[in-house]
Design an enzyme around this catalytic site. Structure first.
Site, PDB file in Angstrom:
ATOM      1  N   GLU A  51       0.830  -1.208   0.000  1.00 59.38           N
ATOM      2  CA  GLU A  51       0.000   0.000   0.000  1.00 59.38           C
ATOM      3  C   GLU A  51       0.867   1.261   0.000  1.00 59.38           C
ATOM      4  O   GLU A  51       0.542   2.249  -0.672  1.00 59.38           O
ATOM      5  CB  GLU A  51      -0.943  -0.004   1.201  1.00 59.38           C
ATOM      6  CG  GLU A  51      -2.042  -1.066   1.094  1.00 59.38           C
ATOM      7  CD  GLU A  51      -3.247  -0.755   1.957  1.00 59.38           C
ATOM      8  OE1 GLU A  51      -4.387  -0.903   1.462  1.00 59.38           O
ATOM      9  OE2 GLU A  51      -3.060  -0.366   3.127  1.00 59.38           O
ATOM     10  N   ALA A  68      -7.922  -3.918  11.096  1.00 64.65           N
ATOM     11  CA  ALA A  68      -8.875  -3.021  11.760  1.00 64.65           C
ATOM     12  C   ALA A  68     -10.257  -3.653  11.806  1.00 64.65           C
ATOM     13  O   ALA A  68     -10.986  -3.515  12.797  1.00 64.65           O
ATOM     14  CB  ALA A  68      -8.917  -1.683  11.015  1.00 64.65           C
TER      15      ALA A  68
END
Length: 404
Positions: free
Chosen positions: A170, A318
């Protein structure tokens, strides 16, 4: 019935979600809930790669904790945790000592250097929002210095990213978009810039669908990202990194910036307790409690859960941390009412890995997605996380709406 005293350490995804749900479970004056966090803000750790590359301002990554909790129900204490004594049920901080009936440890992750010489000194880590800001400024400084120095040191313009896992890929996706902007701003020829991903494992994005991995690597290579796979870093120095090409061959890569994104561990404070852990991660019971401690729950990066289907740990995402927080809040409410806890079962809706602002890969509800469609899904996932903690107001304030 005695009002339970509940202490939550850390306001990451898991800790903050636990507190938000404890508010709902207990209502007004039903429990003494205290949240301790070293900063007055929460930061979206899944956005840090954007802040580090400079494609997102650090201020956009964070929001004040008091904006999303009910301070009439929760006592927020800004403090750094210094010690946890689970046998005496005490937590020491630089702002006093706290006791509890129930403890939730959500102190987040730390970078794992695996004992590689020089790495903790000379490599940068996307560890938090301050570190992300530093990386951004460091990269810009290297470009600015190159553009003004009389004798050009091209190694300033080489960026080594250690790790081809989720964070590394990312970050590379953001760098691929940011580098042309920096070249234009500082009058740097694009061909002078090298961005190299170094990975010890023989693959990129282990665990991802091979077709999606090929898409990601091809996309990044087309934007000038280089890959050195199966070549572990063995040493970091002020001038760059030394990598192992094979049993007898090493290569030194001169680089002005080295960013380490190849592994995380739990918080070291856990290793100082009597709770059994591995790399400061606790292999939790099915209801998220620490083994041997009926009053201690572990959430997020500090929790280790095994996926029985694959016999491998669930990734510390998350998505999972927030679901854990919901279950922990319900389980504490049950225990406070002398009821029974329930097992935490992850509800995995999919995983998306961004490749910059307009591209991504992922599996959502069992279907493979790429390109702008995947990028749209990534932003919706980010917005949903905001909504679950702070409702529509937080989404409007911090959400991602550049979805086309």
């Amino acid at each position: 019935m005695k009002r339970p005293s509940i202490l939550v350490l850390g306001a990451g995804y898991g800790g903050l979600t636990t507190v938000v749900n404890l508010q709902k479970e207990f209502g007004t004056d039903a429990a003494d809930i205290t949240l301790i966090n070293k900063n007055e803000y929460h930061y979206e750790s899944t956005w840090l790669h954007e802040a580090a590359a400079g494609t997102l301002l650090p201020e956009q990554v964070r929001y004040d904790i008091k904006d999303v909790i009910d301070t009439g129900k929760v006592n927020f204490v800004q403090a750094t945790v210094e010690g946890i004594d689970v046998d005496s049920k005490k937590v020491t901080t630089d702002n006093g000592e706290f006791t509890y009936d129930y403890l939730v440890i959500g102190l987040g992750f730390e970078g794992e250097t695996f004992g590689i010489e020089g790495l903790d000194t000379y490599a940068l880590s996307i560890a938090n929002v301050k570190a992300a800001r530093y990386i951004r400024e460091h990269i810009e400084f290297q470009f600015a210095t190159w553009s003004t120095e009389e004798v050009k040191n091209d190694s300033r313009l080489t960026i080594v990213v250690g790790g081809a896992g989720f964070t590394g890929i990312e970050f590379l996706g953001e760098l691929a978009n940011r580098v042309p902007e920096l070249c234009k701003e500082y009058d740097v020829p694009r061909e002078k810039v090298r961005v190299i991903c170094v990975e010890a494992a023989p693959m990129v994005l282990p665990g991802f669908d091979p077709e999606l991995v090929d898409y990601a690597v091809g996309h990044l290579q087309a934007k000038g990202i280089e890959f050195s796979i199966g070549t572990p870093v063995v040493e970091a120095t002020p001038e760059g990194v030394k990598i192992k090409k094979n049993d007898d061959e090493f290569e030194f890569i001169h680089a002005g910036t080295v960013v380490w994104a190849a592994g995380v561990r739990g918080n070291r404070l856990i290793e100082e307790t009597s709770i059994e852990s591995m790399r400061a991660r606790v292999k939790v019971e099915k209801d998220m409690r620490a083994p041997g401690y009926s009053d201690v729950f572990i959430v997020g990066d500090c929790a280790l859960m095994i996926n029985e289907e694959t016999n491998r740990p669930y990734p510390p995402t998350a998505q999972i941390a927030m679901q854990q927080g919901e279950r922990i809040a319900k389980n504490i409410k049950a225990l406070a009412g002398e009821g029974s806890t329930e097992e935490f079962v992850p509800d995995l809706k999919g995983t998306v890995c961004s490749l910059g602002d307009e591209d991504a890969i992922g599996v959502v509800f069992g279907k493979k997605v790429t390109g702008k469609r995947a990028s749209f899904m990534k932003k919706m996932i980010d917005n949903r996380a905001l909504y679950m903690i702070g409702g529509a107001g937080l989404v409007l304030k911090k959400g991602k709406f550049n979805v086309l």
